[in-house]
Design an enzyme around this catalytic site. Structure first.
Site, mmCIF file in Angstrom:
data_model
loop_
_atom_site.group_PDB
_atom_site.id
_atom_site.type_symbol
_atom_site.label_atom_id
_atom_site.label_comp_id
_atom_site.label_asym_id
_atom_site.label_seq_id
_atom_site.Cartn_x
_atom_site.Cartn_y
_atom_site.Cartn_z
ATOM 1 N N SER A 191 0.861 -1.194 0.000
ATOM 2 C CA SER A 191 0.000 0.000 0.000
ATOM 3 C C SER A 191 0.892 1.236 0.000
ATOM 4 O O SER A 191 2.078 1.152 0.352
ATOM 5 C CB SER A 191 -0.849 -0.012 1.290
ATOM 6 O OG SER A 191 -1.501 1.223 1.485
ATOM 7 N N TYR B 3 -2.120 -1.818 10.430
ATOM 8 C CA TYR B 3 -2.125 -1.870 8.964
ATOM 9 C C TYR B 3 -0.789 -1.368 8.419
ATOM 10 O O TYR B 3 -0.192 -1.979 7.527
ATOM 11 C CB TYR B 3 -3.285 -1.014 8.446
ATOM 12 C CG TYR B 3 -3.525 -1.083 6.956
ATOM 13 C CD1 TYR B 3 -4.325 -2.081 6.411
ATOM 14 C CD2 TYR B 3 -2.972 -0.135 6.094
ATOM 15 C CE1 TYR B 3 -4.559 -2.142 5.039
ATOM 16 C CE2 TYR B 3 -3.206 -0.186 4.730
ATOM 17 C CZ TYR B 3 -4.006 -1.190 4.206
ATOM 18 O OH TYR B 3 -4.239 -1.234 2.845
HETATM 19 P P1 NAD Z 1 -11.735 -5.877 -0.142
HETATM 20 O O1 NAD Z 1 -12.326 -5.905 1.229
HETATM 21 O O2 NAD Z 1 -12.638 -5.657 -1.316
HETATM 22 O O3 NAD Z 1 -10.906 -7.208 -0.409
HETATM 23 C C1 NAD Z 1 -10.248 -7.902 0.616
HETATM 24 C C2 NAD Z 1 -10.247 -9.359 0.235
HETATM 25 O O4 NAD Z 1 -9.594 -10.101 1.287
HETATM 26 C C3 NAD Z 1 -11.678 -9.924 0.108
HETATM 27 O O5 NAD Z 1 -11.723 -10.807 -0.977
HETATM 28 C C4 NAD Z 1 -11.863 -10.664 1.423
HETATM 29 O O6 NAD Z 1 -12.772 -11.749 1.307
HETATM 30 C C5 NAD Z 1 -10.444 -11.160 1.659
HETATM 31 N N1 NAD Z 1 -10.176 -11.539 3.039
HETATM 32 C C6 NAD Z 1 -10.368 -10.804 4.169
HETATM 33 N N2 NAD Z 1 -10.051 -11.549 5.253
HETATM 34 C C7 NAD Z 1 -9.639 -12.758 4.796
HETATM 35 C C8 NAD Z 1 -9.200 -13.951 5.402
HETATM 36 N N3 NAD Z 1 -9.116 -14.062 6.743
HETATM 37 N N4 NAD Z 1 -8.885 -15.002 4.618
HETATM 38 C C9 NAD Z 1 -8.990 -14.921 3.272
HETATM 39 N N5 NAD Z 1 -9.406 -13.821 2.633
HETATM 40 C C10 NAD Z 1 -9.726 -12.746 3.380
HETATM 41 O O7 NAD Z 1 -10.584 -4.785 -0.094
HETATM 42 P P2 NAD Z 1 -9.573 -4.292 -1.218
HETATM 43 O O8 NAD Z 1 -9.650 -2.819 -1.158
HETATM 44 O O9 NAD Z 1 -9.770 -4.977 -2.515
HETATM 45 O O10 NAD Z 1 -8.173 -4.744 -0.576
HETATM 46 C C11 NAD Z 1 -7.334 -5.734 -1.137
HETATM 47 C C12 NAD Z 1 -5.888 -5.499 -0.720
HETATM 48 O O11 NAD Z 1 -5.456 -4.244 -1.259
HETATM 49 C C13 NAD Z 1 -5.694 -5.421 0.793
HETATM 50 O O12 NAD Z 1 -4.472 -6.050 1.144
HETATM 51 C C14 NAD Z 1 -5.609 -3.918 1.041
HETATM 52 O O13 NAD Z 1 -4.868 -3.632 2.185
HETATM 53 C C15 NAD Z 1 -4.903 -3.459 -0.226
HETATM 54 N N6 NAD Z 1 -5.074 -2.031 -0.516
HETATM 55 C C16 NAD Z 1 -6.316 -1.508 -0.759
HETATM 56 C C17 NAD Z 1 -6.440 -0.130 -1.043
HETATM 57 C C18 NAD Z 1 -7.790 0.512 -1.339
HETATM 58 O O14 NAD Z 1 -7.856 1.741 -1.411
HETATM 59 N N7 NAD Z 1 -8.857 -0.212 -1.555
HETATM 60 C C19 NAD Z 1 -5.293 0.660 -1.074
HETATM 61 C C20 NAD Z 1 -4.049 0.085 -0.822
HETATM 62 C C21 NAD Z 1 -3.950 -1.269 -0.546
#
Ligand code: NAD
Length: 257
Positions: free
Chosen positions: A139, A152
């Site tokens: 991130s 985080y």
């Molecule tokens: P999201 O909530 O849509 O996706 C998260 C995914 O992780 C989902 O598929 C969920 O089912 C899965 N998950 C959660 N707990 C779990 C577990 N215990 N076992 C297996 N799967 C699990 O969120 P997102 O925004 O798509 O985030 C995905 C990644 O990207 C994360 O690592 C997040 O930190 C990172 N990220 C997101 C952003 C943003 O702005 N959305 C920015 C930077 C980084």
């Protein structure tokens, strides 16, 4: 770029960024393993629909990324893992002195330790296959900090350290390990926060997005899951064979500030 014949395992891929990355890898020809901790009909339907859309094999394997043995079992059940995308992640916001210990433990387990376990299980397969790509979703918060997100931010910085070590341990093999550092991405998780924020600030949707959500993102545009998928496909390409142990920011200039 064809990834035909390669198997990609993407953790936490039944929504958001993981699902977007899975689509782009499938579009490039890779067979896909989708994952989350649930085992719902919709999860298996998602896999069937993706297989039909891209003409590749797509399986859904349930595994809870907060549990080390299940992380390793995911890779074993996949049977092969040429491309590993460590994407599963959760968030919790609270000051350090009020941060619930259970939330700290869960965030470190899902956002950081899961990548250690899946990588440990996948590297022997990659070495045997003579090719591999590890793509860790860190991130902008892996490179910078914000208040109230201690777990985080610690986890996302840790992911970058793990990425560098993985790269050094595989440097003499045709295996690379890199971290992608997204800024704000409009996933369903983020979309769900917009109505409440509009109400709280008395602003319209566009104003909330530009002035509140994207305050730190100079482009004032969200990164998209398709862009993150495209970045992942690039890291899997021959052009990226000498890119290892580094980070690629997809953050509209956030970390340039
Ligand atoms: P999201 O909530 O849509 O996706 C998260 C995914 O992780 C989902 O598929 C969920 O089912 C899965 N998950 C959660 N707990 C779990 C577990 N215990 N076992 C297996 N799967 C699990 O969120 P997102 O925004 O798509 O985030 C995905 C990644 O990207 C994360 O690592 C997040 O930190 C990172 N990220 C997101 C952003 C943003 O702005 N959305 C920015 C930077 C980084």
């Amino acid at each position: 770029m064809s990834l035909k014949g390669k198997t990609a395992v993407i953790t936490g891929s039944n929504s958001g960024i993981g699902l977007g990355i899975a689509h782009e890898l499938a579009r490039a020809g890779a067979d896909i393993v989708l994952n989350s901790f649930t085992d719902a009909d919709e999860d298996h339907q998602l896999a069937a629909d993706m297989a039909t859309e891209h003409g590749v094999t797509v399986r859904y394997i349930q595994a809870d990324m907060s549990k080390g043995d299940q992380c390793r079992a995911l890779i074993e059940k996949a049977g092969s893992c040429d491309i590993l995308v460590n994407n599963a992640g959760i968030q919790h916001v609270a000051p350090i002195d009020e941060f619930p210990v259970a939330k700290w433990d869960a965030i470190i387990a899902i956002n950081l330790s899961s990548a250690f376990h899946t990588t440990a299980a996948a590297l022997p397969m990659m070495r045997k296959a003579g090719w591999g790509r590890v793509v860790n979703i860190s991130s902008a918060h892996g490179l910078t900090a914000s208040p109230f997100k201690s777990a985080y931010i610690a986890a996302k910085h840790g992911v970058i350290g793990l990425t560098k070590t993985t790269a050094l341990e595989t440097a003499e093999q045709p295996i690379t390990a890199n971290a992608i550092c997204p800024g704000y991405v409009l996933t369903p998780l983020v979309e769900a926060q917009i109505p409440d924020t509009m109400e709280k600030y008395g602003m319209g949707r566009d104003e909330v997005i530009k002035k509140v959500m994207l305050e730190r993102q100079p482009s004032r545009e969200f990164a998209t899951v398709e862009q993150l998928g495209g970045t992942t496909v690039f890291l899997c390409s021959d052009a990226a064979a000498q890119i290892t142990g580094t980070t690629i920011s997809v953050d509209g200039g956030w970390t340039a500030l």
